[in-house]
Design an enzyme around this catalytic site. Structure first.
Site, PDB file in Angstrom:
ATOM      1  N   ASN A 515       0.823  -1.222   0.000  1.00  0.00           N
ATOM      2  CA  ASN A 515       0.000   0.000   0.000  1.00  0.00           C
ATOM      3  C   ASN A 515       0.849   1.262   0.000  1.00  0.00           C
ATOM      4  O   ASN A 515       0.485   2.217   0.665  1.00  0.00           O
ATOM      5  CB  ASN A 515      -0.853   0.035   1.266  1.00  0.00           C
ATOM      6  CG  ASN A 515      -2.130  -0.745   1.112  1.00  0.00           C
ATOM      7  OD1 ASN A 515      -2.410  -1.253   0.035  1.00  0.00           O
ATOM      8  ND2 ASN A 515      -2.892  -0.854   2.153  1.00  0.00           N
ATOM      9  N   HIS A 516       1.971   1.239  -0.672  1.00  0.00           N
ATOM     10  CA  HIS A 516       2.897   2.359  -0.521  1.00  0.00           C
ATOM     11  C   HIS A 516       3.113   3.092  -1.839  1.00  0.00           C
ATOM     12  O   HIS A 516       4.203   3.095  -2.390  1.00  0.00           O
ATOM     13  CB  HIS A 516       4.224   1.865   0.077  1.00  0.00           C
ATOM     14  CG  HIS A 516       4.035   1.127   1.374  1.00  0.00           C
ATOM     15  ND1 HIS A 516       4.937   0.201   1.858  1.00  0.00           N
ATOM     16  CD2 HIS A 516       3.044   1.172   2.294  1.00  0.00           C
ATOM     17  CE1 HIS A 516       4.488  -0.286   3.010  1.00  0.00           C
ATOM     18  NE2 HIS A 516       3.348   0.291   3.296  1.00  0.00           N
ATOM     19  N   ASN A 517       2.057   3.741  -2.315  1.00  0.00           N
ATOM     20  CA  ASN A 517       2.117   4.529  -3.546  1.00  0.00           C
ATOM     21  C   ASN A 517       2.624   5.924  -3.185  1.00  0.00           C
ATOM     22  O   ASN A 517       2.151   6.514  -2.219  1.00  0.00           O
ATOM     23  CB  ASN A 517       0.724   4.649  -4.156  1.00  0.00           C
ATOM     24  CG  ASN A 517      -0.017   3.327  -4.152  1.00  0.00           C
ATOM     25  OD1 ASN A 517      -0.459   2.872  -3.096  1.00  0.00           O
ATOM     26  ND2 ASN A 517      -0.152   2.702  -5.288  1.00  0.00           N
TER      27      ASN A 517
END
Lengths: 587, 219
Positions: A515-517
């Site tokens: 979840n690390h955009n």
């Protein structure tokens, strides 16, 4: 659509997640009239997440209503500029939060700081290896902010979330048991490190035998009852799993909902408005000053909220999208390599090594968010990259998050995907297996970027954000390198079977990854190459600040939440100490 | 198999009787009953899928559904307008037609070996169906079978916690975990506790509100 004009306020905060909740809190203490607008619903963890329902994997993970409802808004995606981007119709590679607390409600709890190197990736690479070592088309740049400047704010955030961990570097002195590669810290973590699981123990022992330095990663899964500076009491982690994608029923996970939001009630000058989806930042006639925002409420009614100061604190995608929809900053154009908004979208390249044993059981269902044993020897520039063909790296980690039964079916390579043989292997290996994750960062490239989609719209008829992204050869090389190192450690543990899974091929938006955009509204020292200055203030409209992982010029290997929280503390401080006295450009 | 291992009869919300027979037969091949214990059919996975299809998920309520619908690369994910209700309804209809034509009987009346071969052919996209991609149908059926077999029995599958017993998952967590974490290589094996068990008052809770686990192989 006509909008109803509301009474002006001093500050409007767009998105009440990790960054937004802290900004709301810090600015509410000044006595200013602050409104927090959040598109998602209010969540009260004491009511929404109670035992035993908090441990319902199917409802909370597979059918979560705290993940963005894509029927109203999504992103579009293509691997390359010559393709047509198509909407992400179902949740896959990443999970966007949609509730008060945002993705900070669903996070796993790993509370890293970035390495000092992460802030100066470009200049330190050029300095150590020469300009020719930067990959072709790599658009990395320095943050314009150093680790040393951010350190007091990391410390502040860690005390708000009650992070449990062991310092590896106290004011330059290496500490046994901690991460020797971390930047110098001004003091210890507020809470002691968590215990080590059996899998973590085996990994640590094997890593040590190869000369590496294992440590327990810092986590917001609290090891003891803790009262934070906002007078919020966080519970103690019971190691029952169900952390990432869940809100903790024991109140033991530091999150906006446990650590910050309840304390906002004490400020009559603050108002939280959930179900308020901001669609535009309004500018005055010469476009140099924001006058407030427009948002749509749950009934589809549009409101104008005038404000002197607008602070965007939503996710990387939405921060970028709101700037583009509002005409703030010049949109990035990869062809002419000009403009800034949307530039340097990045992600993380996460590989793994799976290990299978016959004579060991791990009770893998026990665990917790951020309950990890890791090494940092292959992260950042902690190792010599000469001749390797890539920059950066990642940490290698055994993450004992709790093996939930729908999602955890480790089987050795070659096992059929279903039928009796699969059933036999799942029954045998469910608790005789674990993985080492090779958790890599990702550099930025000229044609990995965000812009507005020309075709697809959200439920309000506004263009979706379009993501153009693919892995590059250096990403593959990096992942292969660090996954091989993980495999060497795995080998030293003597598994009966193991398999390596580095990141290969093209980026695929379907399988869950991380979840690390990041990126899209990046920070920097040069107005022609960044959207915001080192204080997260937009260069073009000084009363608009943009805080979040959108500001990262490239992505670290480390989970971003600690840095997002620290940036919120940093910006809150500069607004309170400098901006409010002289509300103009800080640079 | 004891009395409680048997999945009792059930009235269906979405499936027609012939669809129940198809899904029962298919999930029984995906997770078969064998010497390790009951399989997906016995676990009530068909009931689980039926309930899911009757839920908002069955009509893709949280999916982005605006057009234009155009095929993309596999890396761009699902781009089909079909909703789960349609995938099952058309998929079963198409498979029935295919089986009658090629094998002379509906899927559920074929031998286990033939059913297995057919599912393998579906998985690898080798069957040409009238309306939908056989691969897509199989992939959804497979995913839902796993979900139904391993999710809390409150959702209609995992009857008598068959799936959890198979792997040794204890269900709702107990209070002893923080202490047990340091007991390396000692299996923590208990009678699994579901949310349904707790709500039905079948399991007592401790002061922490966690279920009191009963060990099945005394430590």
């Amino acid at each position: 659509m006509t909008s109803t004009k509301l009474k002006p306020v001093d500050v409007v905060v767009v998105g009440v997640g990790v960054a937004g909740s802290i900004i709301c809190k810090e600015l509410a203490t000044t006595g200013l009239r602050v409104v927090g607008l959040e598109r998602g619903r209010m969540v009260d963890p004491n009511k929404d997440f109670v035992m035993p329902y908090a441990h319902d994997e199917f409802r909370n993970d597979n059918r979560s209503d705290l993940i963005q409802n894509l029927s109203r808004e999504t992103v579009t995606f293509r691997n390359a500029m010559n393709e047509t981007a198509l909407p992400m119709r179902d949740i896959g590679s990443f999970r966007l939060g949609e509730c008060v607390g945002g993705a900070g409600v669903l996070w796993g709890g790993l509370t890293w700081r970035f390495l000092p190197w992460d802030f100066e990736t470009h200049s330190r690479t050029v300095e150590r290896y020469g300009k020719q070592h930067m990959p072709a088309d790599c658009s990395n740049q320095d943050w314009g902010l150093t680790y040393e400047e951010l350190e007091p704010y990391y410390d502040q955030f860690e005390h708000i979330y009650g992070v449990s961990g062991k310092a590896g570097n106290l004011e330059g002195q290496l500490q046994p048991g901690g991460n020797p590669f971390e930047g110098p810290r001004s003091r210890e973590y507020p809470n002691p490190p968590p215990p080590t699981t059996y899998a973590g123990h085996l990994f640590g022992k094997a890593a040590q035998s190869l000369g590496y330095s294992p440590f327990s990663t810092p986590t917001s899964g609290n090891t003891q009852l803790y009262k934070n500076p906002y007078k919020q009491v966080l519970g103690q982690c019971m190691r029952g799993g169900f952390c990432s994608s869940y809100s903790c029923a024991k109140g033991a996970k530091g999150s906006p909902l446990t650590a910050v939001v309840p304390s906002l009630k004490e400020h009559p000058n603050f108002e939280l408005r959930p179900l308020s989806n901001v669609i535009k930042i309004n500018l005055d006639s010469d476009g140099k000053r924001a006058t407030g925002v427009n948002y749509i409420d749950a009934n589809g009614q549009e409101f104008e909220q005038p404000a002197d100061l607008v602070i965007l604190t939503s996710y990387a995608f939405n921060n970028t999208r709101l700037l583009l929809l509002s005409g703030i900053g010049k949109p990035y154009d990869p062809i002419s390599n000009s403009g800034v908004v949307g530039k340097n979208y990045s992600y993380q390249a996460v590989g793994s090594v799976k290990l299978f044993f016959e004579d060991k059981v791990f009770n893998g269902f026990m665990g917790g968010g951020g309950l990890c044993t890791a090494i940092d020897d292959f992260n950042g520039d902690n190792f010599d990259h000469s001749g390797l063909g890539f920059i950066g790296g990642g940490y290698l980690v055994v993450n004992s998050r709790g093996a939930a039964p729908i999602h955890s079916h480790p089987v050795p390579s070659g096992t059929p995907g279903w039928g009796s043989e699969w059933k036999k292997k799942v029954a045998h290996y469910y608790d005789r297996s674990f993985s080492i994750s090779s958790h890599g960062g990702c550099q930025s490239y000229r044609t990995n970027y965000l812009d507005l989609d020309p075709t697809y719209k959200d439920a309000n008829g506004l263009p979706l954000i379009r993501m153009t992204f693919d892995w590059r050869q250096p990403d593959h090389k990096m992942s292969a390198h660090i996954t091989k190192k993980a495999a060497e450690i795995a080998q030293a543990m003597g598994p009966s079977k193991m398999s390596q899974h580095p990141v290969t091929g093209q980026y695929n938006i379907t399988p869950y990854q991380v979840n690390h955009n990041t990126g899209g509204a990046i920070m920097g020292a040069d107005p022609s190459a960044s959207v915001v200055n080192k204080y997260l203030q937009t260069w073009d409209v000084p009363n608009v600040f943009v805080i979040g992982a959108s500001a990262f010029p490239q992505n670290s290997a480390n989970a971003p939440t600690g840095t997002v929280g620290a940036l919120a503390c940093w910006t809150a401080d500069i607004i309170k100490e400098v901006y409010l006295k002289r509300p103009q450009s800080l640079m | 198999m004891s009395e409680s291992d048997l999945f009792q009869g059930h009235a269906y919300l979405f499936f027609k009787p012939h669809e129940v027979r198809f899904v029962d037969a298919a999930v029984a091949r995906i997770i078969p009953a064998d010497d390790l214990g009951p399989g997906a059919k016995e676990a009530g996975v068909t009931r689980f899928i039926d309930r899911q299809l009757a839920s908002p998920w069955g009509t893709s309520s949280r999916q982005y559904r605006l057009g234009p619908w155009q095929p993309g690369s596999p890396r761009q994910g699902n781009q089909s307008p079909l909703i789960p209700q349609e995938i099952y309804r058309y998929g079963i209809q198409d498979m029935d037609r295919y089986c009658l034509k090629e094998k002379g009987k509906s899927f559920e009346f074929l031998s286990a070996d033939v059913q297995e071969a057919l599912l393998k052919a579906m998985e690898s996209g080798q069957i040409e169906l009238n309306t939908i991609s056989c691969k897509k149908f199989f992939s959804l059926l497979h995913k839902n079978t796993i979900e139904g077999f391993f999710s809390d029995p409150m959702h209609g599958g995992n009857h008598n916690k068959i799936g959890w017993r198979l792997i040794g998952f204890p269900g709702v967590a107990g209070s002893a975990y923080p202490d047990w974490l340091g007991r390396y290589n000692e299996p923590y094996r208990v009678e699994p506790v579901s949310i349904l068990d707790i709500e039905q008052g079948k399991v007592s809770l401790d002061a922490e509100g966690n279920p009191k686990h009963i060990f099945i192989n005394p430590q």
